[in-house]
Design a protein around this motif. Structure first.
Motif, PDB file in Angstrom:
ATOM      1  N   ASP A 102       9.999  23.225   4.932  1.00  0.00           N
ATOM      2  CA  ASP A 102      10.468  23.567   6.274  1.00  0.00           C
ATOM      3  C   ASP A 102      11.203  24.893   6.332  1.00  0.00           C
ATOM      4  OD1 ASP A 102      12.770  22.764   4.977  1.00  0.00           O
ATOM      5  OD2 ASP A 102      13.520  21.533   6.636  1.00  0.00           O
ATOM      6  N   ASP A 103      11.578  25.448   5.145  1.00  0.00           N
ATOM      7  CA  ASP A 103      12.206  26.768   5.141  1.00  0.00           C
ATOM      8  C   ASP A 103      11.193  27.884   4.940  1.00  0.00           C
ATOM      9  OD1 ASP A 103      11.498  26.509   2.504  1.00  0.00           O
ATOM     10  OD2 ASP A 103      13.531  26.673   1.691  1.00  0.00           O
ATOM     11  N   GLY A 104       9.907  27.521   4.935  1.00  0.00           N
ATOM     12  CA  GLY A 104       8.850  28.508   4.805  1.00  0.00           C
ATOM     13  C   GLY A 104       8.344  28.727   3.393  1.00  0.00           C
ATOM     14  N   GLN A 105       9.046  28.220   2.387  1.00  0.00           N
ATOM     15  CA  GLN A 105       8.571  28.371   1.016  1.00  0.00           C
ATOM     16  C   GLN A 105       7.224  27.658   0.845  1.00  0.00           C
ATOM     17  OE1 GLN A 105      11.371  28.023  -2.415  1.00  0.00           O
ATOM     18  NE2 GLN A 105      12.802  27.287  -0.862  1.00  0.00           N
ATOM     19  N   VAL A 106       6.356  28.249   0.030  1.00  0.00           N
ATOM     20  CA  VAL A 106       5.060  27.658  -0.259  1.00  0.00           C
ATOM     21  C   VAL A 106       4.953  27.391  -1.756  1.00  0.00           C
ATOM     22  CG1 VAL A 106       2.567  28.019  -0.261  1.00  0.00           C
ATOM     23  CG2 VAL A 106       3.913  28.714   1.726  1.00  0.00           C
ATOM     24  N   VAL A 107       4.583  26.165  -2.103  1.00  0.00           N
ATOM     25  CA  VAL A 107       4.372  25.786  -3.502  1.00  0.00           C
ATOM     26  C   VAL A 107       2.872  25.659  -3.717  1.00  0.00           C
ATOM     27  CG1 VAL A 107       4.912  24.149  -5.327  1.00  0.00           C
ATOM     28  CG2 VAL A 107       6.532  24.486  -3.441  1.00  0.00           C
ATOM     29  N   PRO A 108       2.246  26.560  -4.479  1.00  0.00           N
ATOM     30  CA  PRO A 108       0.798  26.486  -4.702  1.00  0.00           C
ATOM     31  C   PRO A 108       0.409  25.201  -5.421  1.00  0.00           C
ATOM     32  CG  PRO A 108       1.695  28.607  -5.414  1.00  0.00           C
ATOM     33  CD  PRO A 108       2.868  27.707  -5.175  1.00  0.00           C
ATOM     34  N   ALA A 109      -0.802  24.714  -5.134  1.00  0.00           N
ATOM     35  CA  ALA A 109      -1.251  23.457  -5.739  1.00  0.00           C
ATOM     36  C   ALA A 109      -2.759  23.440  -5.877  1.00  0.00           C
ATOM     37  CB  ALA A 109      -0.801  22.272  -4.895  1.00  0.00           C
ATOM     38  N   ASP A 110      -3.232  22.863  -6.993  1.00  0.00           N
ATOM     39  CA  ASP A 110      -4.643  22.510  -7.135  1.00  0.00           C
ATOM     40  C   ASP A 110      -4.877  21.081  -6.671  1.00  0.00           C
ATOM     41  OD1 ASP A 110      -5.265  24.990  -8.403  1.00  0.00           O
ATOM     42  OD2 ASP A 110      -4.472  24.194 -10.282  1.00  0.00           O
ATOM     43  N   ALA A 111      -3.820  20.278  -6.675  1.00  0.00           N
ATOM     44  CA  ALA A 111      -3.879  18.888  -6.218  1.00  0.00           C
ATOM     45  C   ALA A 111      -2.481  18.469  -5.805  1.00  0.00           C
ATOM     46  CB  ALA A 111      -4.412  17.966  -7.315  1.00  0.00           C
ATOM     47  N   VAL A 112      -2.412  17.505  -4.892  1.00  0.00           N
ATOM     48  CA  VAL A 112      -1.142  17.009  -4.376  1.00  0.00           C
ATOM     49  C   VAL A 112      -1.142  15.482  -4.483  1.00  0.00           C
ATOM     50  CG1 VAL A 112       0.387  16.826  -2.375  1.00  0.00           C
ATOM     51  CG2 VAL A 112      -0.913  18.943  -2.769  1.00  0.00           C
ATOM     52  N   LEU A 113      -0.071  14.937  -5.032  1.00  0.00           N
ATOM     53  CA  LEU A 113       0.125  13.482  -5.063  1.00  0.00           C
ATOM     54  C   LEU A 113       1.246  13.135  -4.097  1.00  0.00           C
ATOM     55  CD1 LEU A 113      -0.240  10.599  -6.268  1.00  0.00           C
ATOM     56  CD2 LEU A 113       1.499  11.240  -7.962  1.00  0.00           C
ATOM     57  N   VAL A 114       0.970  12.243  -3.161  1.00  0.00           N
ATOM     58  CA  VAL A 114       1.993  11.741  -2.245  1.00  0.00           C
ATOM     59  C   VAL A 114       2.514  10.425  -2.823  1.00  0.00           C
ATOM     60  CG1 VAL A 114       2.494  10.912   0.083  1.00  0.00           C
ATOM     61  CG2 VAL A 114       0.926  12.848  -0.251  1.00  0.00           C
ATOM     62  N   ALA A 115       3.778  10.409  -3.210  1.00  0.00           N
ATOM     63  CA  ALA A 115       4.401   9.237  -3.837  1.00  0.00           C
ATOM     64  C   ALA A 115       5.740   8.976  -3.160  1.00  0.00           C
ATOM     65  CB  ALA A 115       4.573   9.471  -5.335  1.00  0.00           C
TER      66      ALA A 115
ATOM     67  N   ARG B 100       0.854  -1.186   0.000  1.00  0.00           N
ATOM     68  CA  ARG B 100       0.000   0.000   0.000  1.00  0.00           C
ATOM     69  C   ARG B 100       0.889   1.234   0.000  1.00  0.00           C
ATOM     70  NH1 ARG B 100       0.190  -2.279   5.030  1.00  0.00           N
ATOM     71  NH2 ARG B 100       0.719  -0.922   6.817  1.00  0.00           N
ATOM     72  N   PRO B 101       0.382   2.368  -0.453  1.00  0.00           N
ATOM     73  CA  PRO B 101       1.228   3.566  -0.469  1.00  0.00           C
ATOM     74  C   PRO B 101       1.587   4.022   0.945  1.00  0.00           C
ATOM     75  CG  PRO B 101      -0.686   3.829  -1.904  1.00  0.00           C
ATOM     76  CD  PRO B 101      -0.926   2.604  -1.073  1.00  0.00           C
ATOM     77  N   ARG B 102       2.809   4.449   1.112  1.00  0.00           N
ATOM     78  CA  ARG B 102       3.189   5.100   2.363  1.00  0.00           C
ATOM     79  C   ARG B 102       2.529   6.474   2.415  1.00  0.00           C
ATOM     80  NH1 ARG B 102       7.273   2.459   5.018  1.00  0.00           N
ATOM     81  NH2 ARG B 102       8.448   0.932   3.765  1.00  0.00           N
ATOM     82  N   THR B 103       2.263   6.927   3.616  1.00  0.00           N
ATOM     83  CA  THR B 103       1.604   8.217   3.789  1.00  0.00           C
ATOM     84  C   THR B 103       2.555   9.201   4.463  1.00  0.00           C
ATOM     85  OG1 THR B 103       0.660   7.464   5.893  1.00  0.00           O
ATOM     86  CG2 THR B 103      -0.677   7.167   3.902  1.00  0.00           C
ATOM     87  N   LEU B 104       2.166  10.455   4.445  1.00  0.00           N
ATOM     88  CA  LEU B 104       2.941  11.509   5.095  1.00  0.00           C
ATOM     89  C   LEU B 104       2.291  11.894   6.410  1.00  0.00           C
ATOM     90  CD1 LEU B 104       3.957  14.133   2.365  1.00  0.00           C
ATOM     91  CD2 LEU B 104       5.458  12.577   3.614  1.00  0.00           C
ATOM     92  N   ASP B 105       3.074  11.953   7.447  1.00  0.00           N
ATOM     93  CA  ASP B 105       2.562  12.362   8.753  1.00  0.00           C
ATOM     94  C   ASP B 105       2.814  13.862   8.928  1.00  0.00           C
ATOM     95  OD1 ASP B 105       1.542  12.410  11.293  1.00  0.00           O
ATOM     96  OD2 ASP B 105       3.329  11.551  12.238  1.00  0.00           O
ATOM     97  N   VAL B 106       2.070  14.652   8.161  1.00  0.00           N
ATOM     98  CA  VAL B 106       2.180  16.111   8.248  1.00  0.00           C
ATOM     99  C   VAL B 106       0.774  16.692   8.266  1.00  0.00           C
ATOM    100  CG1 VAL B 106       4.400  16.171   7.047  1.00  0.00           C
ATOM    101  CG2 VAL B 106       2.280  16.431   5.738  1.00  0.00           C
ATOM    102  N   PRO B 107       0.597  17.876   8.826  1.00  0.00           N
ATOM    103  CA  PRO B 107      -0.722  18.514   8.791  1.00  0.00           C
ATOM    104  C   PRO B 107      -1.201  18.696   7.353  1.00  0.00           C
ATOM    105  CG  PRO B 107       0.725  19.658  10.328  1.00  0.00           C
ATOM    106  CD  PRO B 107       1.586  18.686   9.593  1.00  0.00           C
ATOM    107  N   GLY B 108      -2.487  18.465   7.132  1.00  0.00           N
ATOM    108  CA  GLY B 108      -3.074  18.662   5.817  1.00  0.00           C
ATOM    109  C   GLY B 108      -3.050  17.444   4.922  1.00  0.00           C
TER     110      GLY B 108
END
Length: 406
Positions: free
Chosen positions: A227-240, A113-121
């Motif tokens: 973690d350096d504060g940069q934000v990458v805008p997204a309409d969708a996010v794929l966790v791979a 199964r896909p691994r997941t990210l343990d981060v907010p959101g």
């Protein structure tokens, strides 16, 4: 074997379906039950990040067998059935409705199964993973309707989806914690090839970055913050970010496990009545002389033939070299062999990397070929296999010379 025997296969992915095929091909006339967690007939997974996302293939094109095949071969196929546990002492499988199923031999083909990210959101509605046809369908709709896709992870799935998204003119950003994509698999030299391939095709590939959180608004992801504060805008996010083998029921049953379920060269587990195949099988490989677990299509396709013989009490050995392939932009690649991430190897290239049209070889200290990767060069896989399996040292200069026959 006696027709009153009952063989149970847990897992309805490619490996499970091929195992059912192999049992009947070897004239097993007993009862075969195939327990599949998904509601769809068993299917192959490589198209999920390739042809299906490209719109070139639909599920029937890569479904392993038709309903008629299971009926005609008397396979008791139970879709939507997730096995809760099994008892090796009683030789029973626990089903979701509380009932049990007795077996004489058991095959574990539970996949991963896909691994997941343990981060907010990470639980936002437009944060995706890719493992099933449903996942691929949802991603296909993203590629058709969205503009900005952020992919977390530059492994095979992440890079293949990035290529498909760019083909549809999406803005694609790939975020990778390592310094290069695929570096743990291919090393820095070949990792650079894939980095340049994606950047050259308009992918904003950012390496050596750490994801802090997925930003959301009303439960919908709007971007990824580093973690350096940069934000990458997204309409969708794929966790791979990789896959997790489904070995929990094997562990609970007391089978020997490592990173997967430990099996010998015949794919038998520590319980002589149980075999394991596909993503979960951590085999003591007779040619490589080490334990390997490979999460690729070729194992799911080829291991069942050996596992079936083992279940039938016949001698069998799985000695195929690991093999995988990918298609990204103008790059088609096949990889044959095995190199561990800590192995002391160097890469010898024959051909033109810039084109790209070349073959890369991984050589150990004794100049023995451990693996080979052909990029846009075809019909050489058998030659690569011969070089790896021979165990003989080669002349690196001759190996790098395109005018010298492999």
């Amino acid at each position: 074997m006696s027709s009153n025997q009952h063989f149970v296969i847990v897992g309805g992915e490619l490996a499970g379906a091929k195992l059912a095929e192999a049992l009947r091909a070897n004239d097993f006339d007993g009862q075969v039950t195939l327990l599949a967690a998904e509601d769809d007939l068993p299917y192959e997974r490589p198209p999920l990040s390739k042809q299906h996302l490209a719109g070139d293939q639909q599920l029937p094109d890569f479904t392993v067998d038709s309903p008629a095949w299971y009926r005609d071969h008397h396979i008791d196929l139970r879709l939507g059935t997730t096995v809760e546990a099994f008892d090796p002492a009683a030789r029973t499988v626990s089903l979701p409705d509380g009932s049990t199923l007795s077996y004489d031999k058991l095959a574990l083909a539970t996949g991963s199964r896909p691994r997941t990210l343990d981060v907010p959101g990470a639980e936002a509605g437009n944060v995706y993973t890719l493992r099933t046809i449903g996942d691929s369908d949802r991603l296909l709709e993203v590629l058709r309707s969205k503009h900005r896709l952020v992919i977390i992870g530059a492994g095979w799935i992440g890079l293949e989806v990035a290529a498909q998204a760019r083909a549809r003119q999406l803005e694609v950003t790939v975020l990778e914690a390592a310094e290069l994509p695929l570096v743990s698999v291919l090393g820095p030299q070949m990792g650079t090839v894939f980095a340049e391939l994606h950047r050259g095709n308009g992918v904003d590939l950012r390496t050596g970055v750490v994801v802090d959180m997925i930003l959301t608004e009303d439960g919908v992801a709007t971007g990824v913050q580093l973690d350096d504060g940069q934000v990458v805008p997204a309409d969708a996010v794929l966790v791979a970010v990789g896959a997790q083998p489904n070995i929990e029921i094997a562990e609970a049953a007391g089978l020997a496990t490592g990173t997967g379920v430990l099996v010998d060269e015949s794919l038998r587990t520590s319980d002589p009545d149980v075999v394991a195949v596909g993503d979960i099988a951590e085999e003591l490989h007779p040619l490589l002389d080490k334990r390997v677990r490979v999460e690729h299509w070729a194992n799911a396709l080829n291991q069942p033939a050996v596992a079936a013989l083992t279940m039938l009490g016949k001698p069998a050995t799985y000695d195929r070299l690991p093999y995988f392939f990918t298609d990204q932009f103008n790059l088609g690649m096949e990889y044959t062999g095995y190199v561990g991430r800590d192995d002391d190897v160097r890469v010898v290239v024959r051909g033109d990397v810039a084109k790209p049209e070349f073959v890369a070889f991984w050589l150990d200290r004794d100049n023995r070929v451990r693996a080979g990767m052909n990029v846009n060069v075809w019909d050489v896989t058998d030659r690569i296999k011969e070089l790896v399996t021979s165990g003989e040292p080669v002349d690196p200069e001759r190996l790098a010379d395109p005018n010298t026959e492999l």
